[in-house]
Scaffold this motif. Sequence first.
Motif, PDB file in Angstrom:
ATOM      1  N   THR A   5       8.696  74.570  44.937  1.00 20.70           N
ATOM      2  CA  THR A   5       8.166  73.380  44.474  1.00 20.70           C
ATOM      3  C   THR A   5       7.653  72.605  46.235  1.00 20.70           C
ATOM      4  N   GLN A   6       6.990  71.771  45.614  1.00 22.24           N
ATOM      5  CA  GLN A   6       6.034  71.079  46.444  1.00 22.24           C
ATOM      6  C   GLN A   6       5.480  69.809  46.444  1.00 22.24           C
ATOM      7  N   PRO A   7       5.493  68.706  47.023  1.00 24.26           N
ATOM      8  CA  PRO A   7       4.670  67.954  46.566  1.00 24.26           C
ATOM      9  C   PRO A   7       3.013  67.726  46.509  1.00 24.26           C
ATOM     10  N   ASN A   8       2.542  67.297  45.934  1.00 26.02           N
ATOM     11  CA  ASN A   8       0.842  67.704  45.658  1.00 26.02           C
ATOM     12  C   ASN A   8       0.329  67.089  46.461  1.00 26.02           C
ATOM     13  N   SER A   9       0.217  65.917  47.048  1.00 25.55           N
ATOM     14  CA  SER A   9      -0.477  65.569  48.359  1.00 25.55           C
ATOM     15  C   SER A   9       0.808  64.401  48.894  1.00 25.55           C
ATOM     16  N   MET A  10      -0.108  64.602  49.816  1.00 22.94           N
ATOM     17  CA  MET A  10       0.834  64.020  51.447  1.00 22.94           C
ATOM     18  C   MET A  10      -0.617  62.992  52.113  1.00 22.94           C
ATOM     19  N   GLU A  11       0.093  61.819  52.851  1.00 21.10           N
ATOM     20  CA  GLU A  11      -0.659  61.272  53.848  1.00 21.10           C
ATOM     21  C   GLU A  11      -0.503  61.221  55.129  1.00 21.10           C
ATOM     22  N   SER A  12      -1.339  61.141  56.434  1.00 18.93           N
ATOM     23  CA  SER A  12      -0.912  61.493  57.813  1.00 18.93           C
ATOM     24  C   SER A  12      -1.734  60.332  58.364  1.00 18.93           C
ATOM     25  N   ASN A  13      -0.958  59.948  60.060  1.00 17.95           N
ATOM     26  CA  ASN A  13      -2.147  58.960  60.831  1.00 17.95           C
ATOM     27  C   ASN A  13      -2.230  60.163  61.355  1.00 17.95           C
ATOM     28  N   GLU A  14      -3.109  59.826  62.637  1.00 18.56           N
ATOM     29  CA  GLU A  14      -3.374  60.968  62.926  1.00 18.56           C
ATOM     30  C   GLU A  14      -2.707  60.604  64.478  1.00 18.56           C
ATOM     31  N   GLU A  15      -2.703  61.737  64.990  1.00 14.47           N
ATOM     32  CA  GLU A  15      -1.101  61.774  65.970  1.00 14.47           C
ATOM     33  C   GLU A  15       0.372  61.438  65.882  1.00 14.47           C
ATOM     34  N   GLU A  16       0.405  61.635  64.907  1.00 10.84           N
ATOM     35  CA  GLU A  16       1.148  61.568  64.260  1.00 10.84           C
ATOM     36  C   GLU A  16       3.063  62.565  63.556  1.00 10.84           C
ATOM     37  N   PRO A  17       3.609  62.965  63.421  1.00 13.53           N
ATOM     38  CA  PRO A  17       3.896  64.228  63.026  1.00 13.53           C
ATOM     39  C   PRO A  17       4.091  63.953  61.623  1.00 13.53           C
ATOM     40  N   VAL A  18       3.883  64.964  61.422  1.00 16.33           N
ATOM     41  CA  VAL A  18       4.196  65.712  59.696  1.00 16.33           C
ATOM     42  C   VAL A  18       5.283  65.983  58.869  1.00 16.33           C
ATOM     43  N   HIS A  19       5.881  65.844  58.497  1.00 15.14           N
ATOM     44  CA  HIS A  19       7.055  66.340  57.913  1.00 15.14           C
ATOM     45  C   HIS A  19       6.305  67.103  55.869  1.00 15.14           C
ATOM     46  N   LEU A  20       6.554  68.070  55.798  1.00 15.85           N
ATOM     47  CA  LEU A  20       5.694  68.977  54.675  1.00 15.85           C
ATOM     48  C   LEU A  20       6.843  69.603  53.632  1.00 15.85           C
ATOM     49  N   PRO A  21       7.474  69.030  52.630  1.00 17.13           N
ATOM     50  CA  PRO A  21       8.751  69.838  52.505  1.00 17.13           C
ATOM     51  C   PRO A  21       8.299  70.487  51.194  1.00 17.13           C
ATOM     52  N   CYS A  22       9.327  71.753  51.037  1.00 20.04           N
ATOM     53  CA  CYS A  22       9.346  72.858  50.336  1.00 20.04           C
ATOM     54  C   CYS A  22      10.904  73.200  49.629  1.00 20.04           C
ATOM     55  N   ASN A  23      10.833  73.352  48.267  1.00 17.34           N
ATOM     56  CA  ASN A  23      12.256  73.747  47.630  1.00 17.34           C
ATOM     57  C   ASN A  23      12.087  74.897  46.986  1.00 17.34           C
ATOM     58  N   HIS A  24      12.799  75.473  47.237  1.00 18.21           N
ATOM     59  CA  HIS A  24      12.999  76.837  46.395  1.00 18.21           C
ATOM     60  C   HIS A  24      14.378  77.620  46.377  1.00 18.21           C
ATOM     61  N   SER A  25      14.820  76.313  45.499  1.00 16.60           N
ATOM     62  CA  SER A  25      16.521  76.804  45.314  1.00 16.60           C
ATOM     63  C   SER A  25      17.378  77.759  44.850  1.00 16.60           C
ATOM     64  N   THR A  26      16.445  78.688  44.306  1.00 21.10           N
ATOM     65  CA  THR A  26      16.859  79.932  43.314  1.00 21.10           C
ATOM     66  C   THR A  26      16.220  81.026  44.582  1.00 21.10           C
ATOM     67  N   ILE A  27      15.749  80.698  46.117  1.00 25.48           N
ATOM     68  CA  ILE A  27      15.582  81.840  46.338  1.00 25.48           C
ATOM     69  C   ILE A  27      17.071  83.363  46.847  1.00 25.48           C
ATOM     70  N   SER A  28      16.774  84.217  47.649  1.00 23.63           N
ATOM     71  CA  SER A  28      17.463  85.192  47.208  1.00 23.63           C
ATOM     72  C   SER A  28      17.462  85.447  48.844  1.00 23.63           C
ATOM     73  N   GLY A  29      18.890  86.071  48.980  1.00 25.26           N
ATOM     74  CA  GLY A  29      19.477  86.411  50.425  1.00 25.26           C
ATOM     75  C   GLY A  29      18.305  86.714  51.470  1.00 25.26           C
ATOM     76  N   THR A  30      17.203  87.921  51.110  1.00 28.24           N
ATOM     77  CA  THR A  30      16.624  88.357  51.558  1.00 28.24           C
ATOM     78  C   THR A  30      14.896  87.747  51.602  1.00 28.24           C
ATOM     79  N   ASP A  31      14.467  87.092  51.162  1.00 21.91           N
ATOM     80  CA  ASP A  31      13.593  86.379  50.897  1.00 21.91           C
ATOM     81  C   ASP A  31      13.062  85.750  52.232  1.00 21.91           C
ATOM     82  N   TYR A  32      11.813  86.046  52.489  1.00 17.29           N
ATOM     83  CA  TYR A  32      11.105  84.927  54.095  1.00 17.29           C
ATOM     84  C   TYR A  32      10.652  83.688  53.557  1.00 17.29           C
ATOM     85  N   ILE A  33      10.782  82.613  54.511  1.00 16.08           N
ATOM     86  CA  ILE A  33      10.023  81.219  53.961  1.00 16.08           C
ATOM     87  C   ILE A  33       8.656  82.035  54.604  1.00 16.08           C
TER      88      ILE A  33
END
Lengths: 110, 115
Positions: A5-33
């Motif tokens: 699950t990811q947000p549909n959109s995000m906005e950032s200013n140039e030269e600032e850090p951006v943190h893009l979140p992702c939820n994967h609550s049912t991930i299994s132990g062997t799944d790479y992200i």
Amino acid sequence: DAKTTQPNSMESNEEEPVHLPCNHSTISGTDYIHWYRQLPSQGPEYVIHGLTSNVNNRMASLAIAEDRKSSTLILHRATLRDAAVYYCILGLNSGYALNFGKGTSLLVTP
Amino acid sequence: NAGVTQTPKFQVLKTGQSMTLQCAQDMNHNSMYWYRQDPGMGLRLIYYSASEGTTDKGEVPNGYNVSRLNKREFSLRLESAAPSQTSVYFCASSEGPHRANYGYTFGSGTRLTVV
């Protein structure tokens, strides 16, 4: 199958850090992200991937929660060229398909 | 350092016409894939080839055929194009399956319009 699950959109200013979140609550132990991005009118591009530990490369950093139920893609200094759709994808045991969802559309403003 | 090369980049077809989309990779990858992307949607897998000599259906295979010509080349054929096949088609390659932690390299796409 585990989903992300990811947000549909995000906005950032140039030269600032951006943190893009992702939820994967049912991930299994062997799944790479995995993270890919798609610039306008281009094919998807690999960004970074990880399993449990945080990862860094020349493009970005990947922070993975201790319980692995969420992760965050970090762009340390956003540029206009980073405006793209970012996809968080799990390395599912279903085989060969990269399961793209809708991703997060990142807008970078000067 | 070409990576994955797709031809043509643009194509307009009339309903019922046939055509073949070409894809070649120069990374000595074992696996190759064809995806389609419709406006505002994510990519969907049409067919893939796990290794030379094998092909398998993906999520949306109807109306398409594929040929793994050799290790480098993987073509996608539309036998009788329909307007519903208007889309952007992406070819990709990888050393192995996604579950085994291999990254995919994508081509720049073929924009197909069927009128």
